[in-house]
Write a protein that holds these residues in place. Structure first.
Motif, PDB file in Angstrom:
ATOM      1  N   UNK A   1      40.115  30.010  42.626  1.00  0.00           N
ATOM      2  CA  UNK A   1      41.457  29.517  42.963  1.00  0.00           C
ATOM      3  C   UNK A   1      41.671  28.115  42.379  1.00  0.00           C
ATOM      4  N   UNK A   2      40.620  27.302  42.402  1.00  0.00           N
ATOM      5  CA  UNK A   2      40.718  25.969  41.799  1.00  0.00           C
ATOM      6  C   UNK A   2      40.897  26.078  40.288  1.00  0.00           C
ATOM      7  N   UNK A   3      40.197  27.029  39.673  1.00  0.00           N
ATOM      8  CA  UNK A   3      40.355  27.269  38.240  1.00  0.00           C
ATOM      9  C   UNK A   3      41.769  27.737  37.927  1.00  0.00           C
ATOM     10  N   UNK A   4      42.326  28.592  38.785  1.00  0.00           N
ATOM     11  CA  UNK A   4      43.694  29.088  38.603  1.00  0.00           C
ATOM     12  C   UNK A   4      44.687  27.930  38.662  1.00  0.00           C
ATOM     13  N   UNK A   5      44.478  27.021  39.589  1.00  0.00           N
ATOM     14  CA  UNK A   5      45.351  25.847  39.695  1.00  0.00           C
ATOM     15  C   UNK A   5      45.235  24.981  38.436  1.00  0.00           C
ATOM     16  N   UNK A   6      44.013  24.867  37.915  1.00  0.00           N
ATOM     17  CA  UNK A   6      43.802  24.095  36.689  1.00  0.00           C
ATOM     18  C   UNK A   6      44.523  24.722  35.497  1.00  0.00           C
ATOM     19  N   UNK A   7      44.480  26.046  35.395  1.00  0.00           N
ATOM     20  CA  UNK A   7      45.163  26.751  34.309  1.00  0.00           C
ATOM     21  C   UNK A   7      46.678  26.570  34.417  1.00  0.00           C
ATOM     22  N   UNK A   8      47.179  26.493  35.646  1.00  0.00           N
ATOM     23  CA  UNK A   8      48.614  26.239  35.841  1.00  0.00           C
ATOM     24  C   UNK A   8      48.971  24.821  35.373  1.00  0.00           C
ATOM     25  N   UNK A   9      48.117  23.861  35.708  1.00  0.00           N
ATOM     26  CA  UNK A   9      48.378  22.483  35.296  1.00  0.00           C
ATOM     27  C   UNK A   9      48.348  22.344  33.775  1.00  0.00           C
ATOM     28  N   UNK A  10      47.484  23.132  33.122  1.00  0.00           N
ATOM     29  CA  UNK A  10      47.385  23.092  31.660  1.00  0.00           C
ATOM     30  C   UNK A  10      48.463  23.946  30.989  1.00  0.00           C
ATOM     31  N   UNK A  11      49.287  24.600  31.810  1.00  0.00           N
ATOM     32  CA  UNK A  11      50.384  25.458  31.344  1.00  0.00           C
ATOM     33  C   UNK A  11      49.885  26.653  30.525  1.00  0.00           C
ATOM     34  N   UNK A  12      48.681  27.125  30.879  1.00  0.00           N
ATOM     35  CA  UNK A  12      48.172  28.390  30.341  1.00  0.00           C
ATOM     36  C   UNK A  12      48.663  29.535  31.210  1.00  0.00           C
ATOM     37  N   UNK A  13      48.796  29.246  32.501  1.00  0.00           N
ATOM     38  CA  UNK A  13      49.322  30.196  33.481  1.00  0.00           C
ATOM     39  C   UNK A  13      50.540  29.566  34.138  1.00  0.00           C
TER      40      UNK A  13
ATOM     41  N   UNK B   1      39.397  35.408  34.219  1.00  0.00           N
ATOM     42  CA  UNK B   1      40.611  35.228  35.011  1.00  0.00           C
ATOM     43  C   UNK B   1      41.856  35.459  34.159  1.00  0.00           C
ATOM     44  N   UNK B   2      41.859  34.914  32.945  1.00  0.00           N
ATOM     45  CA  UNK B   2      42.989  35.128  32.041  1.00  0.00           C
ATOM     46  C   UNK B   2      43.130  36.608  31.719  1.00  0.00           C
ATOM     47  N   UNK B   3      41.999  37.279  31.482  1.00  0.00           N
ATOM     48  CA  UNK B   3      42.037  38.703  31.197  1.00  0.00           C
ATOM     49  C   UNK B   3      42.599  39.505  32.348  1.00  0.00           C
ATOM     50  N   UNK B   4      42.210  39.147  33.575  1.00  0.00           N
ATOM     51  CA  UNK B   4      42.716  39.846  34.762  1.00  0.00           C
ATOM     52  C   UNK B   4      44.228  39.704  34.877  1.00  0.00           C
ATOM     53  N   UNK B   5      44.729  38.477  34.696  1.00  0.00           N
ATOM     54  CA  UNK B   5      46.167  38.231  34.856  1.00  0.00           C
ATOM     55  C   UNK B   5      46.963  38.870  33.722  1.00  0.00           C
ATOM     56  N   UNK B   6      46.388  38.926  32.516  1.00  0.00           N
ATOM     57  CA  UNK B   6      47.078  39.599  31.406  1.00  0.00           C
ATOM     58  C   UNK B   6      47.290  41.064  31.718  1.00  0.00           C
ATOM     59  N   UNK B   7      46.288  41.701  32.316  1.00  0.00           N
ATOM     60  CA  UNK B   7      46.391  43.127  32.608  1.00  0.00           C
ATOM     61  C   UNK B   7      47.303  43.401  33.794  1.00  0.00           C
ATOM     62  N   UNK B   8      47.263  42.509  34.784  1.00  0.00           N
ATOM     63  CA  UNK B   8      47.938  42.780  36.058  1.00  0.00           C
ATOM     64  C   UNK B   8      48.392  41.456  36.657  1.00  0.00           C
ATOM     65  N   UNK B   9      49.631  41.020  36.381  1.00  0.00           N
ATOM     66  CA  UNK B   9      50.113  39.772  36.957  1.00  0.00           C
ATOM     67  C   UNK B   9      49.795  39.706  38.456  1.00  0.00           C
TER      68      UNK B   9
END
Length: 311
Positions: A284-296, A261-269
């Protein structure tokens, strides 16, 4: 990073499976101000090279489960810098189903090279960029490597179009205050109108988070600039806009782990709308978790909200 990513929903080419020829780092001879990737020093040749066999194996694995319209050769940078491009595409032709087209996205800077032309003769679609034909604006918007010459690039595009029998698409991206004058629009339109076999011209502005602090032109300005292209009857003009319709496509939902998921967003926001269309509930739940951790993080571009990697 993974070599193959997606599929993603392309507004211009349909369901696209991406192949990254530079998965480890950005390797490009341009450092465009509007790039979706972070800014990086330009280079004349790739420093880190993925083996052809590794790419072929990754594509074969993905094709076992994915059905797409196009296989898109791109890169964290410029795909025509890849030194084994002819060998790669020759072998891809043997494993990609006939129903799936091979597309190369290029900045057009190396189309004057015979080995690049010969390689691209094997694909179905080539899309090249043409942001400015005025020297100072070209340097400001595309920030090219010092080895590149604008006149040579222009001639290379012309020669390639004369040779290529597949589908040729050009993209012009206007940035506020850099290449958005009527004189520049007229110059680009005049040049593109002389190219043999050009199927379509996509005209747009910034609609994803850019590498540098630059702004999109307004919709009204974009329509004004596009009018200079409409003046040529042989040019087919498209002004693609990001759809607000979540139900536009009935796509198979994709599952990604954290690294994927991180790789996908790095290539194409990824826009929030795109995320809802292509990601399953677990991702989508993982994406929300990455936002909470301030990775995304989320950021706004025009009317759209995008997920972007922090830092």
């Amino acid at each position: 990073m993974e070599i193959v990513f997606g599929p993603v929903d392309s507004r211009r080419f349909g369901r696209s499976l991406g192949v990254d020829l530079s998965p480890s780092k950005k390797q490009c001879n341009f450092d465009c101000v509007y790039c979706e990737l972070q800014g990086a020093k330009t280079m004349e040749s790739m420093q880190e090279i993925v083996l052809v066999d590794s790419i072929l194996q990754a594509v074969q694995t993905a094709l076992r489960t994915q059905k797409c319209d196009v296989l898109t050769l791109t890169a964290n940078g410029e795909p025509t810098l890849y030194p084994y491009l002819y060998e790669l595409i020759s072998n891809l032709k043997d494993i990609v189903p006939e129903s799936m087209k091979i597309l190369v996205l290029t900045n057009g800077s190396l189309l004057w090279k015979k080995e690049v032309q010969d390689s691209l003769m094997l694909v179905d679609i080539v899309k090249f960029s043409c942001d400015s034909l005025e020297s100072q604006a070209f340097k400001r918007i595309d920030r090219p490597h010092t080895s590149l010459n604008l006149a040579q690039i222009e001639q290379g595009i012309r020669e390639f179009c004369q040779r290529f029998n597949g589908e040729i698409v050009s993209e012009v991206l206007f940035v506020k205050g850099i290449n958005d004058t009527k004189e520049q629009a007229r110059q680009i339109a005049r040049f593109l109108s002389t190219l043999q076999g050009l199927k379509r011209v996509d005209i747009g502005s910034i609609d994803r988070p850019p590498a540098y602090k630059v702004e999109a032109v307004s919709d009204e300005k974009l329509k004004e600039l596009a009018s200079y292209f409409y003046a040529y009857d042989n040019l087919c003009i498209s002004l693609p806009r990001r759809s607000q319709n979540k139900a536009e496509e009935n796509l198979s939902l994709q599952t990604y782990d954290t690294n994927g998921l991180i790789g996908l967003i790095k290539r194409r926001p990824l826009s929030t709308l795109d995320a809802q269309k292509i990601l399953d509930s677990k991702t989508l739940a993982l994406l929300d978790e990455l936002c909470q951790k301030k990775i995304v993080k989320q950021c706004s571009v025009g009317e759209n909200i995008f997920y972007q990697i922090v830092g």
